[in-house]
Design a protein around this motif. Structure first.
Motif, PDB file in Angstrom:
ATOM      1  N   GLY A 114     109.207 -14.848  71.023  1.00 17.60           N
ATOM      2  CA  GLY A 114     108.399 -13.658  71.268  1.00 17.60           C
ATOM      3  C   GLY A 114     107.136 -13.688  70.435  1.00 17.60           C
ATOM      4  O   GLY A 114     106.357 -14.638  70.529  1.00 17.60           O
ATOM      5  N   TYR A 115     106.953 -12.680  69.606  1.00 13.59           N
ATOM      6  CA  TYR A 115     105.756 -12.577  68.785  1.00 13.59           C
ATOM      7  C   TYR A 115     106.200 -12.411  67.340  1.00 13.59           C
ATOM      8  O   TYR A 115     106.914 -11.453  67.009  1.00 13.59           O
ATOM      9  N   ALA A 172     112.477  -6.494  62.742  1.00 17.87           N
ATOM     10  CA  ALA A 172     111.164  -5.900  62.989  1.00 17.87           C
ATOM     11  C   ALA A 172     111.284  -4.524  63.635  1.00 17.87           C
ATOM     12  O   ALA A 172     110.494  -3.620  63.346  1.00 17.87           O
ATOM     13  N   GLY A 197     106.382 -11.098  64.067  1.00 16.86           N
ATOM     14  CA  GLY A 197     105.904  -9.808  63.558  1.00 16.86           C
ATOM     15  C   GLY A 197     106.568  -8.647  64.289  1.00 16.86           C
ATOM     16  O   GLY A 197     106.727  -7.566  63.729  1.00 16.86           O
ATOM     17  N   THR A 198     106.946  -8.880  65.545  1.00 21.04           N
ATOM     18  CA  THR A 198     107.682  -7.829  66.277  1.00 21.04           C
ATOM     19  C   THR A 198     109.041  -8.320  66.777  1.00 21.04           C
ATOM     20  O   THR A 198     109.873  -7.523  67.191  1.00 21.04           O
ATOM     21  N   SER A 199     109.233  -9.632  66.746  1.00 23.70           N
ATOM     22  CA  SER A 199     110.442 -10.229  67.311  1.00 23.70           C
ATOM     23  C   SER A 199     111.657 -10.002  66.435  1.00 23.70           C
ATOM     24  O   SER A 199     111.557 -10.047  65.206  1.00 23.70           O
ATOM     25  N   ARG A 208     105.212 -19.373  77.369  1.00 20.36           N
ATOM     26  CA  ARG A 208     105.325 -18.583  78.598  1.00 20.36           C
ATOM     27  C   ARG A 208     104.045 -17.847  78.968  1.00 20.36           C
ATOM     28  O   ARG A 208     103.812 -17.595  80.141  1.00 20.36           O
ATOM     29  N   GLN A 209     103.207 -17.483  77.991  1.00 18.00           N
ATOM     30  CA  GLN A 209     101.956 -16.809  78.385  1.00 18.00           C
ATOM     31  C   GLN A 209     100.891 -17.820  78.784  1.00 18.00           C
ATOM     32  O   GLN A 209     100.132 -17.592  79.720  1.00 18.00           O
ATOM     33  N   ARG A 222     105.096  -7.035  59.961  1.00 18.76           N
ATOM     34  CA  ARG A 222     103.660  -7.252  60.196  1.00 18.76           C
ATOM     35  C   ARG A 222     103.037  -7.893  58.959  1.00 18.76           C
ATOM     36  O   ARG A 222     102.148  -8.724  59.053  1.00 18.76           O
ATOM     37  N   GLY A 272     116.254  -4.213  69.337  1.00 19.60           N
ATOM     38  CA  GLY A 272     115.472  -5.392  68.966  1.00 19.60           C
ATOM     39  C   GLY A 272     116.171  -6.717  69.171  1.00 19.60           C
ATOM     40  O   GLY A 272     115.652  -7.759  68.752  1.00 19.60           O
ATOM     41  N   CYS A 273     117.335  -6.725  69.808  1.00 22.09           N
ATOM     42  CA  CYS A 273     118.182  -7.926  69.817  1.00 22.09           C
ATOM     43  C   CYS A 273     118.098  -8.777  71.083  1.00 22.09           C
ATOM     44  O   CYS A 273     118.796  -9.786  71.171  1.00 22.09           O
ATOM     45  N   ASN A 274     117.283  -8.387  72.057  1.00 17.70           N
ATOM     46  CA  ASN A 274     117.324  -9.169  73.294  1.00 17.70           C
ATOM     47  C   ASN A 274     116.660 -10.539  73.203  1.00 17.70           C
ATOM     48  O   ASN A 274     116.821 -11.360  74.097  1.00 17.70           O
ATOM     49  N   VAL A 275     115.917 -10.783  72.124  1.00 14.50           N
ATOM     50  CA  VAL A 275     115.432 -12.153  71.909  1.00 14.50           C
ATOM     51  C   VAL A 275     116.523 -13.014  71.270  1.00 14.50           C
ATOM     52  O   VAL A 275     116.380 -14.237  71.194  1.00 14.50           O
ATOM     53  N   HIS A 296     105.118 -16.497  71.696  1.00 14.63           N
ATOM     54  CA  HIS A 296     105.540 -16.638  73.097  1.00 14.63           C
ATOM     55  C   HIS A 296     105.772 -18.099  73.455  1.00 14.63           C
ATOM     56  O   HIS A 296     105.359 -18.575  74.508  1.00 14.63           O
TER      57      HIS A 296
END
Lengths: 517, 117
Positions: A38-39, A47, A41-43, A162-163, A124, A190-193, A140
């Motif tokens: 993912g990203y 986070a 900082g937010t993954s 992916r992006q 962050r 927050g766990c789907n990654v 990503h």
């Protein structure tokens, strides 16, 4: 056009363990690439959720109490030496965060309070620190497989951005897997990654798992919502639909009562044990806890609300990739594991409650693995190595390829690992039946050929089914109840099974008591 | 799940597209983000927290809400203060103090320290 990079250390993942690994590898002078699905900082769980931290000042009495506090809960499988070094490392690293201006609050007596971290703020800042350290961040960029050299050592990883929609390959002297645990796409906060990708990659390279029976963690959330923050349910009373108190139900002790009741009826909750001062303070400590209630128009202190339990698998459970030395090396040269991807048994044994040990483990194992990976990479040098791709199920068919509905495969796995009467309230007969189904899913994924962006969900599916098979195979080897690995058909702790359980294998899954070194 | 992008407030900065951990958004032809894969949304509120224009609303539900839901009523969300409320609560944005600095919660045990997260 494939993005090709060469580096000393590749860190896979973007949560706390990954960022600490990247920071410490860079401090050792290594060139570092961090690739996150993912990203960064937010993954990941931290986070979004935030976390308490096992931050204990180096005073002998306080440290002794901290180490003793959960030993029994964990079934005495933790290791005092590891606890002590995690407490030391965590204390130093959290103080490093304070030096880096993380805004720790000040308590009533004027002291800086450092026993927790707000998730969005912490991560962050970790991202900024990682960037400043000169680390190349690939957002990503889900890794789909490891690269190995002719001698079996891990030598990098490959995946698909992916992006940007392009393949990437990173050749590296060492790889740190900090991909998190596996929550089976349960939508826990927050766990789907966290689909257990790292454990699959590790096993394909020949690494082992440990403690996979400790994988039946469930978090409380208001029904149909995501926020599985559970500390404040200490103030809860649980009720049946008719308003009568659900006896024996509780957050810390009695969560299984909630699970059992939810199999046949709704369970309601009120945080009616919190007085006015506590209510006010709770909002300051956990603004994200109240997001759900404010948006539902529910006052959780006075209005009963229905609750659910969401699977947190090995995110809160303690099982993961087995590590074999103080640098968090796996049994495979060049491969390291950190955070929830690694087994947390060394400090938690077979049980974990809130985030505090998990956060301390992520900080400590991340830092150690980053340093050790940097030293390993330096020792082998930058010379070109011939590498081969290690990925199997979901990527390269074992024989003839066939069309498999990946989404359907995921639903089949979820049907074996999410229900409370299979994974939470475990019984040997049920686990054996589930394993039969899971073996079938694995077999079908062995025939999948995928490329490009489609390889990402296919590999996630393979990782989840592999995870589930290690979990249940390990649970069947532990014929007793210890830590969170409780068995309805073996409800007592058996002193003769005071050992960890190692597992592994892909087409043939195995689990056995750990042989003392 | 992510339910609303305010075209009125969005400044087309791409931040949500970048930060979403599960890659829910794409950039639309007009430069504004579109919700392309709502079913992948994990209801983590990160897009909202990181939106500098308070243009996003994430409903607490982990399933999509019907068209008539409050989550699509921009005026209602603005009037009730829900739009942008997460960012305000965590103290992000110009002129605000990170809420981490005042996150002194209750102590869960008589001898324990205050919870700060």
């Amino acid at each position: 056009m494939t993005l090709e990079l060469t580096t000393d250390v590749l860190v896979v993942g973007g949560g706390p363990a990954a960022t600490w690994a990247a920071l410490k590898a860079a401090e050792e002078g290594a060139a570092v690439v961090l690739a996150d699905k993912g990203y960064c900082g937010t993954s990941g769980a931290t986070a979004s959720v935030g976390t308490g931290v096992w931050y204990v000042p180096p005073e002998p009495d306080a440290r002794e109490a901290a180490m003793a506090s959960r030993e029994a809960l964990g079934g005495y499988l933790a290791d005092r030496r590891w606890m002590a070094r995690v407490l030391d490392e965590t204390y130093e690293r959290v103080n490093e965060l304070a030096d880096a201006k993380y805004p720790f609050p000040v308590g009533p007596d004027g002291t800086s309070l450092r026993n927790g971290l707000q998730g969005p703020e912490y991560m962050r800042r970790q991202r900024i620190r990682v960037r400043r350290a000169g680390v190349t961040i690939l957002d990503h960029s889900p890794v789909t497989e490891l690269l190995t050299s002719f001698d079996g050592a891990v030598a990098g990883a490959a995946g698909h951005q992916r992006q940007a929609d392009r393949p990437f390959r990173v050749r590296a002297g060492a790889v740190v897997l900090a991909t998190g645990g596996c929550a089976f796409l349960s939508k826990a906060f927050g766990c789907n990654v966290n689909t257990g990708d790292g454990a699959l990659f590790a096993a394909e390279a020949g690494a082992e798992l440990s403690g996979m029976e400790f994988s039946n963690s469930y978090g409380i959330a208001p029904e149909h919502t995501s926020v599985t923050k559970t500390a404040f349910y200490n103030y809860a009373t649980f009720y049946r639909a008719d308003g009568s108190v659900l006896e024996g139900a509780g957050s810390q002790r009695g969560r299984s009562v909630i699970a059992r009741t939810l199999l046949s009826e709704k369970v309601f909750c009120k945080l009616d044990l919190a007085d006015e001062a506590a209510q006010k303070a709770m909002r300051l400590a956990q603004p994200n806890f109240f997001l759900t209630f404010d948006r539902l128009g529910v006052n959780p202190f006075t209005d009963p609300f229905a609750v659910t339990l969401l699977a947190e698998g090995t995110v809160r459970g303690t099982g993961g990739i087995r590590i074999v030395d103080d640098g968090c090396a796996t049994t495979v040269p060049g491969l390291y594991a950190a955070g929830d991807a690694a087994t947390r048994e060394l400090i938690c044994g077979g049980f974990t409650g809130g985030g505090s040990h998990n956060a301390a483990w992520a900080i400590s194992s991340g830092s150690w693995s980053g340093r050790a990976a940097a030293r390993f990479a330096r020792s082998i040098g930058r010379g070109a190595r011939r590498v081969q791709a290690a990925g199997g199920a979901g990527l390269r068919p074992a024989g003839r390829s066939s069309d498999v509905d990946i989404a359907e495969a995921v639903r089949t796995v979820q049907a074996e690992v999410l229900p409370y009467d299979k994974n939470y309230l475990r019984h040997g007969d049920v686990l054996r039946d589930a394993l039969g189904v899971l073996d079938g899913v694995w077999e079908s994924l062995r025939s999948v050929e995928s490329a490009g962006i489609a390889s990402v969900p296919a590999r996630q599916a393979a990782a989840m089914v592999a995870h589930a098979r290690w979990m249940y195979t390990s649970a069947l080897v532990r014929n007793e109840s210890r830590g969170m690995a409780k068995r309805l058909d073996h409800p007592e702790l058996d002193p003769s099974q005071h050992h960890r359980i190692t597992s592994g294998g892909l087409d043939r899954v195995w689990a056995r008591p750990e042989v003392a070194a | 799940m992510i339910e609303l992008i305010s075209t009125q407030q969005c400044i087309a900065c791409d931040k949500c597209i970048l930060v979403c951990p599960t890659n829910v958004f794409d950039r639309g032809a007009d430069g504004l983000p579109v919700i392309s894969r709502q079913s992948d949304c994990q209801t983590c509120f990160q897009c909202e927290a990181n939106c500098p224009a308070d243009a996003l609303f994430v409903a607490p539900h982990t399933h999509p809400l019907p068209e008539a839901s409050f989550a699509h009523d921009e005026e209602h969300l603005r009037r009730t203060g829900l739009l942008g409320s997460y960012r305000r609560d965590i103290g992000w944005g110009r002129g605000r103090t990170p809420a981490a600095a005042r996150a002194v919660g209750p102590a869960l045990s008589p001898s324990g320290p205050p919870l700060i997260s």
